[in-house]
Design a protein around this motif. Sequence first.
Motif, short mmCIF file in Angstrom:
data_model
loop_
_atom_site.label_atom_id
_atom_site.label_comp_id
_atom_site.label_asym_id
_atom_site.label_seq_id
_atom_site.Cartn_x
_atom_site.Cartn_y
_atom_site.Cartn_z
N ASP A 155 3.86 10.86 -0.13
CA ASP A 155 4.21 10.01 1.01
C ASP A 155 3.02 9.18 1.47
O ASP A 155 3.17 8.02 1.88
N ALA A 156 1.81 9.77 1.40
CA ALA A 156 0.61 9.05 1.81
C ALA A 156 0.32 7.90 0.85
O ALA A 156 -0.09 6.81 1.28
N LEU A 157 0.53 8.11 -0.44
CA LEU A 157 0.30 7.04 -1.40
C LEU A 157 1.31 5.91 -1.22
O LEU A 157 0.96 4.73 -1.32
N ILE A 158 2.55 6.27 -0.94
CA ILE A 158 3.58 5.25 -0.68
C ILE A 158 3.22 4.45 0.57
O ILE A 158 3.36 3.22 0.61
N ALA A 159 2.72 5.16 1.59
CA ALA A 159 2.33 4.50 2.84
C ALA A 159 1.16 3.55 2.62
O ALA A 159 1.01 2.56 3.36
N ARG A 160 0.34 3.81 1.62
CA ARG A 160 -0.76 2.90 1.28
C ARG A 160 -0.26 1.62 0.63
O ARG A 160 -1.02 0.67 0.41
N GLY A 161 1.02 1.59 0.27
CA GLY A 161 1.58 0.41 -0.37
C GLY A 161 1.41 0.40 -1.88
O GLY A 161 1.55 -0.65 -2.51
N MET A 162 1.13 1.56 -2.48
CA MET A 162 0.93 1.62 -3.93
C MET A 162 2.26 1.42 -4.67
O MET A 162 3.30 1.91 -4.25
N GLY A 164 4.80 2.03 -7.90
CA GLY A 164 5.16 3.27 -8.60
C GLY A 164 4.25 3.56 -9.78
O GLY A 164 3.88 4.71 -10.04
N SER A 165 3.84 2.52 -10.51
CA SER A 165 2.96 2.73 -11.67
C SER A 165 1.59 3.25 -11.24
O SER A 165 0.99 4.09 -11.92
N SER A 166 1.08 2.77 -10.09
CA SER A 166 -0.21 3.24 -9.59
C SER A 166 -0.12 4.69 -9.12
O SER A 166 -1.03 5.49 -9.36
N ILE A 167 0.99 5.04 -8.47
CA ILE A 167 1.18 6.42 -8.03
C ILE A 167 1.23 7.34 -9.25
O ILE A 167 0.67 8.45 -9.23
N THR A 168 1.89 6.90 -10.31
CA THR A 168 1.96 7.70 -11.54
C THR A 168 0.57 7.96 -12.09
O THR A 168 0.25 9.08 -12.50
N ALA A 202 9.15 1.30 -8.23
CA ALA A 202 9.00 0.60 -6.96
C ALA A 202 7.78 -0.32 -7.01
O ALA A 202 6.67 0.11 -7.34
N GLY A 203 7.99 -1.58 -6.71
CA GLY A 203 6.89 -2.53 -6.66
C GLY A 203 6.33 -2.92 -8.01
O GLY A 203 5.31 -3.61 -8.10
N VAL A 204 6.98 -2.49 -9.08
CA VAL A 204 6.49 -2.78 -10.43
C VAL A 204 7.26 -3.97 -10.99
O VAL A 204 8.48 -3.98 -11.01
N SER A 205 6.54 -4.99 -11.41
CA SER A 205 7.17 -6.14 -12.03
C SER A 205 6.80 -6.16 -13.51
O SER A 205 5.65 -5.96 -13.87
N ASP A 206 7.80 -6.36 -14.36
CA ASP A 206 7.56 -6.39 -15.80
C ASP A 206 6.70 -7.59 -16.16
O ASP A 206 6.92 -8.70 -15.66
N ARG A 207 5.72 -7.35 -17.02
CA ARG A 207 4.90 -8.46 -17.51
C ARG A 207 5.69 -9.20 -18.58
O ARG A 207 6.05 -8.63 -19.61
#
Length: 394
Positions: A155-162, A164-168, A202-207
């Motif tokens: 939840d803290a990582l999500i709150a940081r605005g990360m 999904g790929s960064s959280i992984t 979440a928040g991940v855009s395909d290159r």
Amino acid sequence: MPEYIHIPHCFLKDGIFYFQRRVPTELIRHYTSSKISYSLRTRSARVAAARAIRAASQLDEYWYHLRSQDADLPGKHMRRLGVADPRQRASDGGSVNIDCISLSEAVVTYLRLKGSGKGITFRRAAERACGYVIDTCGDKPLSSYTKADANAFRDALIARGMAGSSITRVFGTVRSIINFAANEEGIELTNPFGKVYYDRYAGVSDRQPIPVEAIRAVQAECYRLDDDMRWLVALVADTGMRLAEAAGLLCEDIVHDNEGNYIARITPHPWRRLKTAGSMREVPLVGSARWAAERLMAVHGGSGFAFPRYNKTDTTNANAASAGLNKWLKAYVPAGATMHSFRHSMRDRLRAVECPADIVDQIGGWQTNGIGHGYGKGYAAQITIKWMEKAIFL
């Protein structure tokens, strides 16, 4: 543009370089000022950059330990942060309690044993990821972390605005450190940071790959402008190299055989390591990449850095290359495309000529599945050149 602008945490005063860095808000109480500033005692940009990078790294490590000490834990005043060897803990005359190794100690163990020979990025990723855990849940013994802690961390990582790929990536680093340290210390535990649910997309855009027409337009501009930045773009455009791989090349890494072919040897260097062991390879240079190689050889005479602009310190500054080149590239490629998109495009261009997948993997330095692919030396240069020419001149 003055070269010192590219030096992190530095400013110039009366011809002398100074180091300057703000103290993080949560650590200001440990200092008499909110800013650290002092003379680097040099007029050389190269020397100043090396000293500034070393000072910043030392501060990052020290601040990581300060954050660990600030965790609100019972008996905090009795802890010995950074002691990760059970024999050291037993040296006080007491018995060793394997459950007492904390997360910060686990990081020390992990970096001591697995960090040898790795770059500063490896160390920073480990310390940053576990620093997030300590900020959220405290610096606990490994066996004391619970699923509730892992969920709070998510939840803290999500709150940081990360994204999904960064959280992984962060969770993967934390899991690896805990599992490795627990195994080293003989601790049996179920890692609570595994199997934590979150939206990985979440928040991940395909290159998206860059269309061939846009690649041609970019190459035409590279030929017209004909400078070192455009040589780098041209080199990546028709090879699909990672930007850091190309920016860290030596002229000696570009070889010219008796048949008139140019090949770039991608090997690890002290200033630029490779992402994986499979990234070490020979890449045929055809099309705009060959043009770039010829221009580099003509200008540098076959020795030294191919791109000195991005190698002014002891580490290739791929971030500076990415920022500058992506800004220029925007006018010629679809929205969202970056220098890394050339790598996606190269895979598609090789697919379009029905290049076998294992040859594609060898050219791009991608991991090839299957045990058998690990045997032998791979395909000869003549074969990879043939397929690259088909893809580039399609």
